[in-house]
Scaffold this motif. Structure first.
Motif: not given
Length: 402
Positions: A211-215, A255-256, A261-263
């Motif tokens: 998931l982190p890479a996709v975000l 921050d992972i 990116c999360s926003m």
């Protein structure tokens, strides 16, 4: 090049080229291996198409299966190459048409792709859609193509996956085996774009890991990935779980993924709220506020979105979430406190009673600062206090209102 038509239907379109057998009898070709153009069928057509396809690669290219065709087929290929309509980039179309009829031919296309220069590779990537969009997503050869993918064929396979993602929407879903095949390829190339078309087919733990890479991809890719989950009948991760994980990507001191990116991801999911039950936001907010430790960085931001755009959840936020934040001394975190005040501003107009109740819970120092900044709130707070039983209001609140 018109495999969907019979000879009679094709004749008017071919015009002069659609000659009869008598008209071709003028060809004086003594060779025993002569093949009449009107009698080219099956394997001979595939041979011509394969010769044309391979010709777009360098002459020095070596293939797993060398071709051994009759002399006249090779001569026909040579004659075709002399025409203006058979430039190198035009030589793929016959083969692509045959791939629709016989998808097993796609593997030869992939092998040829690996032999081509950069320009021709780009041409094949851009052209393969003309075949893939007409092949059912359930075709086993498409899965085999992905399962056999290597870094050298990654870009072509990625194009195929993206086409399948589009053509399978609302129709037959891709087989779960695509998830494993792409996971294996991602393990080698680490290209998160590969994960997007099969995001709903990944195993749960793999999805959480990836998931982190996709975000960190562009907004369009993140949107496609989320859409796959929302449309799935049996997603590896529910929307509630996805929303929770997005908040866990950022917390004070960790921050992972970058906050931006999360926003972006939270905005994308919020924009899709008409495709799932918005009550998900209430469930997630409740769970996050009950978690031990500090609030996620974007927690208050989400609450502000909910209060502004999901009025049905405003009562829940004012009556349940804000009082809990007061008990957790939200003013101790400058960012959370600033967000807390923004939420109060939005709720005072529509729910002055509930907002005043929250104000009455604040300690003297914080309440005093708030009333200095927002003196117009005193009237609503005074009305609220007047309706409360004697002794139900902290003394410092009445003191500040005098």
């Amino acid at each position: 090049q018109l495999p969907h038509l019979n000879d009679e239907e094709a004749a008017p379109l071919l015009g002069a080229a659609a000659t009869t057998e008598d008209e071709t009898s003028g060809w004086e070709i003594p060779d025993e291996d002569y093949v009449d153009l009107q009698k080219l069928r099956g394997r001979c057509v595939e041979d011509v198409a394969t010769l044309m396809l391979r010709s777009i690669a360098p002459v020095s290219a070596k293939y797993a299966f060398p071709m051994n065709v009759p002399l006249r087929v090779e001569q026909l290929r040579g004659e075709l190459f002399k025409t203006a309509i058979c430039s190198p980039k035009d030589r793929v179309w016959l083969y692509l048409a045959l791939c629709i009829k016989r998808p097993v031919l796609l593997h030869e296309l992939v092998e040829t792709f690996t032999k081509c220069d950069v320009e021709m590779k780009e041409h094949l990537i851009n052209s393969i859609e003309e075949a893939i969009k007409h092949i059912p997503a359930s075709e086993p050869e498409l899965l085999t193509l992905v399962e056999k993918a290597v870094p050298e064929t990654e870009r072509l396979v990625l194009k195929v996956l993206n086409i399948l993602m589009q053509t399978s929407q609302g129709k037959e879903a891709l087989a779960p085996a695509y998830g494993k095949a792409v996971t294996d390829l991602y393990g080698i190339t680490k290209n998160p774009e590969l994960l997007v078309p099969v995001f709903d087919l990944l195993e749960r733990q793999n999805l959480l890991d990836f998931l982190p890479a996709v975000l960190e991809l562009g907004a369009d890719k993140v949107t496609d990935a989320f859409r796959q989950l929302i449309r799935s009948r049996a997603p590896p991760l529910s929307i509630t779980e996805l929303l929770t994980e997005l908040h866990h990507m950022n917390s004070p001191g960790e921050d992972i993924v970058p906050v931006q990116c999360s926003m972006q991801a939270l905005n994308i999911l919020f924009g899709m709220r008409d495709q799932f039950d918005p009550k998900v936001y209430g469930i997630v907010i409740q769970a996050l506020v009950e978690e031990p430790g500090r609030m996620p960085t974007l927690f208050m931001r989400t609450i502000i979105q909910v209060v502004k755009d999901l009025p049905r959840l405003s009562d829940f936020v004012v009556m349940e979430i804000l009082p809990r934040l007061v008990r957790q001394e939200v003013w101790g975190d400058e960012t959370l406190w600033r967000g807390f005040m923004i939420v109060l501003q939005h709720t005072f107009a529509s729910q002055p009673g509930g907002a005043a109740r929250v104000l009455a819970m604040l300690p003297m120092s914080q309440l005093e600062d708030v009333l200095v900044t927002h003196p117009d709130w005193k009237a609503q707070l005074r009305e609220f206090i007047a309706r409360q039983p004697a002794g139900a209001t902290p003394p410092h609140v009445r003191q500040l209102l005098q």
